[in-house]
Design a protein around this motif. Structure first.
Motif, short mmCIF file in Angstrom:
data_model
loop_
_atom_site.label_atom_id
_atom_site.label_comp_id
_atom_site.label_asym_id
_atom_site.label_seq_id
_atom_site.Cartn_x
_atom_site.Cartn_y
_atom_site.Cartn_z
N GLN A 126 -13.83 -15.67 -14.50
CA GLN A 126 -15.00 -16.17 -13.80
C GLN A 126 -16.22 -16.45 -14.67
O GLN A 126 -17.10 -17.21 -14.28
CB GLN A 126 -15.41 -15.17 -12.70
CG GLN A 126 -14.35 -14.97 -11.65
CD GLN A 126 -13.98 -16.28 -10.98
OE1 GLN A 126 -14.85 -17.01 -10.52
NE2 GLN A 126 -12.69 -16.60 -10.93
N ILE A 127 -16.30 -15.81 -15.84
CA ILE A 127 -17.54 -15.90 -16.62
C ILE A 127 -17.23 -15.79 -18.11
O ILE A 127 -16.24 -15.16 -18.50
CB ILE A 127 -18.53 -14.81 -16.17
CG1 ILE A 127 -19.94 -15.10 -16.67
CG2 ILE A 127 -18.05 -13.42 -16.56
CD1 ILE A 127 -21.00 -14.26 -15.96
N MET A 128 -18.08 -16.42 -18.92
CA MET A 128 -17.95 -16.33 -20.37
C MET A 128 -19.34 -16.29 -20.98
O MET A 128 -20.22 -17.05 -20.56
CB MET A 128 -17.18 -17.53 -20.92
CG MET A 128 -17.11 -17.56 -22.45
SD MET A 128 -16.21 -19.01 -23.06
CE MET A 128 -14.54 -18.32 -23.12
N MET A 129 -19.53 -15.42 -21.97
CA MET A 129 -20.79 -15.35 -22.70
C MET A 129 -20.50 -15.70 -24.16
O MET A 129 -19.54 -15.22 -24.75
CB MET A 129 -21.41 -13.96 -22.61
CG MET A 129 -22.77 -13.87 -23.29
SD MET A 129 -23.50 -12.21 -23.16
CE MET A 129 -23.94 -12.20 -21.43
N PRO A 176 -17.76 -29.25 -16.39
CA PRO A 176 -17.75 -28.84 -14.98
C PRO A 176 -18.27 -27.42 -14.73
O PRO A 176 -18.26 -26.95 -13.60
CB PRO A 176 -16.27 -28.95 -14.60
CG PRO A 176 -15.54 -28.69 -15.89
CD PRO A 176 -16.41 -29.30 -16.96
N HIS A 177 -18.77 -26.77 -15.76
CA HIS A 177 -19.22 -25.38 -15.66
C HIS A 177 -20.72 -25.31 -15.37
O HIS A 177 -21.48 -26.14 -15.85
CB HIS A 177 -18.95 -24.64 -16.97
CG HIS A 177 -17.58 -24.86 -17.49
ND1 HIS A 177 -17.26 -25.97 -18.25
CD2 HIS A 177 -16.45 -24.15 -17.36
CE1 HIS A 177 -15.97 -25.92 -18.55
NE2 HIS A 177 -15.45 -24.82 -18.03
N THR A 178 -21.14 -24.29 -14.65
CA THR A 178 -22.56 -23.96 -14.58
C THR A 178 -22.88 -23.22 -15.87
O THR A 178 -22.11 -22.37 -16.31
CB THR A 178 -22.86 -23.05 -13.37
OG1 THR A 178 -22.57 -23.77 -12.17
CG2 THR A 178 -24.31 -22.60 -13.36
N GLN A 179 -24.02 -23.55 -16.49
CA GLN A 179 -24.41 -22.93 -17.75
C GLN A 179 -25.82 -22.38 -17.62
O GLN A 179 -26.73 -23.08 -17.19
CB GLN A 179 -24.37 -23.95 -18.88
CG GLN A 179 -24.87 -23.42 -20.22
CD GLN A 179 -24.81 -24.47 -21.31
OE1 GLN A 179 -24.08 -25.46 -21.21
NE2 GLN A 179 -25.58 -24.26 -22.36
N SER A 180 -26.00 -21.13 -17.98
CA SER A 180 -27.31 -20.52 -18.07
C SER A 180 -27.48 -20.07 -19.52
O SER A 180 -26.59 -19.44 -20.08
CB SER A 180 -27.41 -19.31 -17.13
OG SER A 180 -28.69 -18.72 -17.24
N SER A 181 -28.62 -20.42 -20.13
CA SER A 181 -28.82 -20.12 -21.55
C SER A 181 -30.15 -19.44 -21.78
O SER A 181 -31.16 -19.81 -21.20
CB SER A 181 -28.75 -21.40 -22.38
OG SER A 181 -27.48 -21.99 -22.27
N THR A 223 -35.53 -19.65 -20.98
CA THR A 223 -34.18 -19.90 -20.51
C THR A 223 -34.06 -21.32 -19.95
O THR A 223 -35.07 -21.97 -19.66
CB THR A 223 -33.76 -18.92 -19.39
OG1 THR A 223 -34.62 -19.09 -18.27
CG2 THR A 223 -33.82 -17.48 -19.86
N PHE A 224 -32.82 -21.76 -19.79
CA PHE A 224 -32.57 -23.02 -19.07
C PHE A 224 -31.25 -22.92 -18.32
O PHE A 224 -30.39 -22.11 -18.66
CB PHE A 224 -32.62 -24.24 -20.00
CG PHE A 224 -31.60 -24.27 -21.12
CD1 PHE A 224 -30.39 -24.94 -20.96
CD2 PHE A 224 -31.87 -23.66 -22.33
CE1 PHE A 224 -29.48 -25.00 -22.00
CE2 PHE A 224 -30.96 -23.72 -23.38
CZ PHE A 224 -29.77 -24.39 -23.21
N LEU A 225 -31.14 -23.73 -17.26
CA LEU A 225 -29.97 -23.73 -16.40
C LEU A 225 -29.45 -25.15 -16.29
O LEU A 225 -30.22 -26.08 -16.04
CB LEU A 225 -30.34 -23.21 -15.01
CG LEU A 225 -29.22 -23.14 -13.98
CD1 LEU A 225 -28.21 -22.07 -14.38
CD2 LEU A 225 -29.78 -22.83 -12.61
N PRO A 243 -17.05 -21.29 -14.36
CA PRO A 243 -16.14 -20.27 -14.87
C PRO A 243 -16.08 -20.32 -16.40
O PRO A 243 -16.82 -21.07 -17.03
CB PRO A 243 -14.81 -20.67 -14.25
CG PRO A 243 -14.88 -22.15 -14.09
CD PRO A 243 -16.33 -22.44 -13.80
N LEU A 244 -15.17 -19.54 -16.97
CA LEU A 244 -15.07 -19.49 -18.42
C LEU A 244 -14.73 -20.86 -18.99
O LEU A 244 -14.19 -21.73 -18.29
CB LEU A 244 -14.01 -18.49 -18.87
CG LEU A 244 -12.53 -18.95 -18.85
CD1 LEU A 244 -11.77 -18.18 -19.89
CD2 LEU A 244 -11.94 -18.76 -17.48
#
Length: 114
Positions: free
Chosen positions: A32-35, A52-57, A80-82, A105-106
């Motif tokens: 579900q998630i990757m950092m 296709p991923h949501t990215q938060s940085s 931060t940015f989204l 997701p990842l």
């Protein structure tokens, strides 16, 4: 980095060269998630792309000019940015630094390059 690992030790995981002046270190993931830590040298450009991923940085250090869907913003440590799925975005490094990216997701494409 094994996806079943609960802890990440930075000195036990390699950095991967992404492009000139940019490298990344996957710090943890499951389905579900990757950092990912992304290190930029001054002047390096994370070229325009979308996924296709949501990215938060999170800007850990340095100064970046981030463009998302045609909108530019200068960001510094602590900012931060989204990025919503499929929006075109890029990063230009003004002062050397590190971004901490989180994807949902990842990013399977990151794993397949190893």
């Amino acid at each position: 980095m094994n996806k079943n690992t609960a802890f990440f030790l930075t000195n036990k995981n390699d950095w991967e060269t992404v492009s000139e002046g940019i490298s990344r270190q996957i710090t943890g993931y499951n389905d579900q998630i990757m950092m990912v830590k992304v290190r930029f040298e001054k002047g390096a450009v994370g070229v325009s792309h979308h996924h296709p991923h949501t990215q938060s940085s999170y800007v850990v250090s340095g100064v970046f000019e981030i463009t998302i869907d045609g909108h530019k913003q200068r960001l510094e440590a602590g900012d931060t940015f989204l990025v919503a799925p499929e929006l075109v975005h890029e990063a230009v490094c003004i002062e050397a630094g590190v971004l901490l990216d989180v994807f949902n997701p990842l990013r399977e494409d990151f794993l397949n390059k190893k």
